[in-house]
Motif scaffolding. Structure first.
Motif, mmCIF file in Angstrom:
data_model
loop_
_atom_site.group_PDB
_atom_site.id
_atom_site.type_symbol
_atom_site.label_atom_id
_atom_site.label_comp_id
_atom_site.label_asym_id
_atom_site.label_seq_id
_atom_site.Cartn_x
_atom_site.Cartn_y
_atom_site.Cartn_z
ATOM 1 N N UNK A 1 -43.971 102.559 -6.993
ATOM 2 C CA UNK A 1 -43.050 101.439 -6.971
ATOM 3 C C UNK A 1 -41.935 101.654 -5.953
ATOM 4 N N UNK A 2 -41.984 102.704 -5.226
ATOM 5 C CA UNK A 2 -40.963 102.939 -4.207
ATOM 6 C C UNK A 2 -39.645 103.397 -4.786
ATOM 7 N N UNK A 3 -39.685 103.930 -6.031
ATOM 8 C CA UNK A 3 -38.455 104.403 -6.623
ATOM 9 C C UNK A 3 -37.936 105.645 -5.913
ATOM 10 N N UNK A 4 -36.640 105.728 -5.736
ATOM 11 C CA UNK A 4 -36.063 106.869 -5.031
ATOM 12 C C UNK A 4 -35.520 107.907 -6.000
ATOM 13 N N UNK A 5 -35.408 107.533 -7.257
ATOM 14 C CA UNK A 5 -34.908 108.483 -8.237
ATOM 15 C C UNK A 5 -33.402 108.581 -8.258
ATOM 16 N N UNK A 6 -32.754 108.183 -7.193
ATOM 17 C CA UNK A 6 -31.290 108.199 -7.168
ATOM 18 C C UNK A 6 -30.797 107.018 -6.339
ATOM 19 N N UNK A 7 -29.510 106.735 -6.498
ATOM 20 C CA UNK A 7 -28.946 105.594 -5.770
ATOM 21 C C UNK A 7 -28.801 105.907 -4.287
ATOM 22 N N UNK A 8 -28.949 104.858 -3.491
ATOM 23 C CA UNK A 8 -28.771 104.992 -2.042
ATOM 24 C C UNK A 8 -27.497 104.252 -1.642
ATOM 25 N N UNK A 9 -26.975 104.594 -0.495
ATOM 26 C CA UNK A 9 -25.896 103.776 0.070
ATOM 27 C C UNK A 9 -26.533 102.532 0.668
ATOM 28 N N UNK A 10 -25.923 101.384 0.420
ATOM 29 C CA UNK A 10 -26.529 100.151 0.932
ATOM 30 C C UNK A 10 -26.348 99.997 2.446
ATOM 31 N N UNK A 11 -27.264 99.232 2.991
ATOM 32 C CA UNK A 11 -27.171 98.845 4.398
ATOM 33 C C UNK A 11 -26.125 97.733 4.487
ATOM 34 N N UNK A 12 -24.985 98.061 5.057
ATOM 35 C CA UNK A 12 -23.933 97.048 5.157
ATOM 36 C C UNK A 12 -23.911 96.410 6.536
ATOM 37 N N UNK A 13 -24.963 96.661 7.322
ATOM 38 C CA UNK A 13 -24.996 96.114 8.687
ATOM 39 C C UNK A 13 -25.469 94.683 8.713
ATOM 40 N N UNK A 14 -25.864 94.255 9.896
ATOM 41 C CA UNK A 14 -26.250 92.861 10.086
ATOM 42 C C UNK A 14 -27.674 92.635 9.615
ATOM 43 N N UNK A 15 -28.014 91.369 9.535
ATOM 44 C CA UNK A 15 -29.311 90.980 8.993
ATOM 45 C C UNK A 15 -30.456 91.470 9.874
ATOM 46 N N UNK A 16 -31.507 92.011 9.244
ATOM 47 C CA UNK A 16 -32.665 92.438 10.019
ATOM 48 C C UNK A 16 -33.482 91.236 10.465
ATOM 49 N N UNK A 17 -34.157 91.394 11.578
ATOM 50 C CA UNK A 17 -35.006 90.327 12.059
ATOM 51 C C UNK A 17 -34.227 89.109 12.497
ATOM 52 N N UNK A 18 -32.952 89.296 12.666
ATOM 53 C CA UNK A 18 -32.104 88.167 13.006
ATOM 54 C C UNK A 18 -32.068 87.942 14.502
#
Lengths: 367, 242
Positions: B68-85
């Motif tokens: 399921x793509x679980x990482x087991x721990x929290x990640x820092x979010x991507x606060x950058x601009x929109x992908x594919x934009x």
């Protein structure tokens, strides 16, 4: 200045599509996506009615953007496919936590959004939802919650142009560590209060410009700097970070032309206009115009009459021995004086030559 | 708003009933009840806005977290601009507009509003202008470029604007060297007295462009054309920064 109460032949009829779009029913069918295909998948179906007033007949597409808001789920690939036929319409790869895509313009219809871990098998999506796109309505589809409890949400985004000088902003609460969160400006203006997980608030209007925001969730507090330009509409996504705190991600939903102009633009001076009109509105002006017209017609008549008279005289000069300047003969000439006739014939010949020369040179000189 | 509250309520009730019927037909479990869809406009309680639950309940993966793509721990979010934009951040100003199909290749003046809020046209009849109080071409929102159709003696920069058709490309060069390419969606001619301010300048969720000039009958007393011609276009590509 003339006032223009002209009834224009407007090409636009903006109402019908809004009505048609609004008639789409709200429906839900939660289908346990069990069995052979995807035992671990959650499939939801979410159809949304458009916000009233937003769509226009001229807009034939809707918009959809995708967000990965699950803090302990690795980067994902996302596929968007038409429910009918299953054609893959859009495909995004390696979308990390916190990423929100740009809007994709889509033809109205129902689409299936499926997510897999990057490089994963789309026959076994970790979450899958269907969503109905209608013309003129932007939507955000998000996966949120912890990986073991992944959920999907579809939010109807707003296209209402902010009032002059204002921006509009809402909150989507996607943090998993706090049940609710409140967001306010550092000056005490509340943007959203006690927003539950997975919820998107209504939009609040705040004056356009940079703001420092306070996030409050019980004992957990955080601040964030955002720039909310006037005329813009934004969503503030409340997220977790790796160290057990809150993060705020501002995303621009839509924008008007900023400091909104009003009405048309005077972009022409008429040099090539095929049709000219006069729209003088008061009777005094009209009387003056009529008077001016009458004087002009009279003046033109005099000029034309005079010209025709001169032309007729010139044309008749070859038939007559008398040019105007020769009409008044010197008294000393005797009618039967031979010398007088000779002189007259000579002068007449010279005059005729002169007139012919003038006539030949005339048109080019007059130009 | 084009809807009366009455019709909205009727529509909403009908929608809710239909939702209920479907709910029954599909035999959904009652574990999840439909709640009001978050978002949308003001919370008037309008049932037309009622929608399926914010989210469906997930089913827990039986097979651990790896698939399921679980990482087991929290990640820092991507606060950058929109992908594919394909959008730009709006910091790069436009410097040139090119419309090959009608022979336009013009520098851009910086346009402002007058005291009454109307957009002022370019000073130079041979030059188009960009409304600098608005968004930049390539950024989200309707960027506005206006140009004269004619001077008092002859054609000006946007003389042939009304001959543009859906599908025609329009290029806008930005100060950073990138070229945003827009594709014409539609062209309207409309009386200035009925100018659709919201449709032309109102909020849109993607990078769009409006090209504006005059058209129709010239009013000799007023000294202006009675109509505006407006071209609506959407961004379809942007070149990388050179």
């Amino acid at each position: 200045m003339a006032s223009h109460s002209r009834t224009g032949s407007s090409l636009t009829g903006r109402l019908p599509a809004a009505v048609a779009a609004a008639s789409i029913a709200l429906a839900v069918s939660l289908l346990g996506f069990g069995g052979a295909t995807a035992s671990a998948a959650t499939t939801t179906s979410i159809a949304l009615a458009p916000a009233a007033g937003a769509p226009t007949a001229a807009v034939t597409t809707g918009w959809l953007r995708l967000a990965h808001l699950s803090p302990d789920t690795s980067a994902v690939d996302i596929r968007l496919s038409a429910l009918a036929g299953g054609t893959v319409t859009q495909s995004l790869s390696n979308i990390g936590y916190g990423a929100v895509s740009a809007y994709m313009a889509l033809s109205p219809g129902t689409y299936v959004v499926a997510m897999v871990p990057t490089g994963g098998d789309f026959t076994q999506p970790i979450i899958q939802t269907s969503v109905t796109v209608v013309a003129g309505q932007p939507l955000t589809v998000a996966a949120f919650g912890k990986n073991a409890d992944l959920r999907a949400a579809a939010y109807r985004d707003d296209l209402t142009t902010p009032p002059a000088g204002q921006s509009r902003v809402r909150v989507v609460q996607a943090s998993t560590i706090v049940p609710t969160v409140s967001v306010a400006t550092s000056t005490g203006r509340s943007i959203a209060t006690d927003v539950a997980q997975g919820v998107a608030t209504d939009y609040a209007s705040v004056p356009g410009g940079p703001w420092k925001l306070d996030l409050t969730a019980g004992a957990v507090q955080s601040t964030a700097d955002v720039d909310l330009a006037q005329g813009s509409i934004s969503t503030l996504f409340v997220l977790d970070n790796a160290s057990g705190g809150l993060a705020l991600k501002p995303v621009l939903d839509s924008s008007s032309a900023g400091d909104l102009p009003v009405g048309g633009v005077q972009t022409g001076a008429g040099g090539t206009a095929l049709v000219h009109a006069s729209a003088a509105e008061d009777s005094n002006r009209r009387i003056i115009d009529i008077g001016t017209g009458a004087v002009s017609v009279l003046a033109a008549a005099i000029v034309i009459f005079g010209h025709r008279r001169r032309t007729r005289l010139a044309q008749s000069s070859s038939d007559s021995p008398h040019q105007p300047q020769f009409r008044r003969l010197p008294e000393s000439y005797q009618k039967h004086d031979r010398q007088w006739y000779d002189n007259l014939a000579h002068e007449r010949q010279e005059r005729e030559r002169e007139v012919r020369g003038d006539a030949a040179a005339g048109p080019s000189e007059r130009r | 708003m084009r809807f009366t509250i009455g019709s909205a309520v009727v529509r909403g009730v009908a929608a809710l009933m239909l939702a209920g019927v479907l709910w029954g037909v599909t035999g959904c479990s009652t574990a999840v009840s439909p709640g009001a869809l978050p978002g949308g406009e003001s919370g008037t309680g309008d049932p037309g806005r009622a929608a399926p639950g914010t989210a469906a309940p997930g089913t827990t993966s039986p097979g651990g977290t790896a698939d399921r793509g679980g990482t087991g721990s929290f990640q820092d979010p991507d606060l950058g601009t929109a992908p594919g934009s394909a959008v730009v951040d709006g910091s790069a100003k436009p410097v040139r507009v090119q419309i090959a199909s009608i022979g336009v290749d013009s520098a851009l003046e910086s346009l402002k509003k007058d005291g009454s809020g109307s957009l002022l046209p370019p000073v130079d009849f041979a030059s188009a202008g960009w409304y600098s109080g608005g968004v930049a071409p390539g950024a989200v929102g309707p960027a506005v470029i206006a140009g004269h159709i004619d001077s008092s003696v002859g054609p000006a920069v946007f003389y042939r604007l009304s001959s543009l058709a859906a599908g025609d490309p329009v290029g806008v060069t930005l100060a950073d060297g990138r070229v945003a390419t827009f594709t014409v969606d539609r062209v309207i001619q409309i009386a200035k007295a009925d100018f659709p301010t919201a449709e032309v300048y109102g909020a849109v969720p993607t990078a769009q462009l409006r090209l504006i000039t005059c058209g129709g009958v010239f009013d000799d007393d007023w000294g202006h054309y009675l109509d505006n011609v407006v071209v609506f276009a959407s961004e379809t590509a942007i070149s990388p920064q050179p």
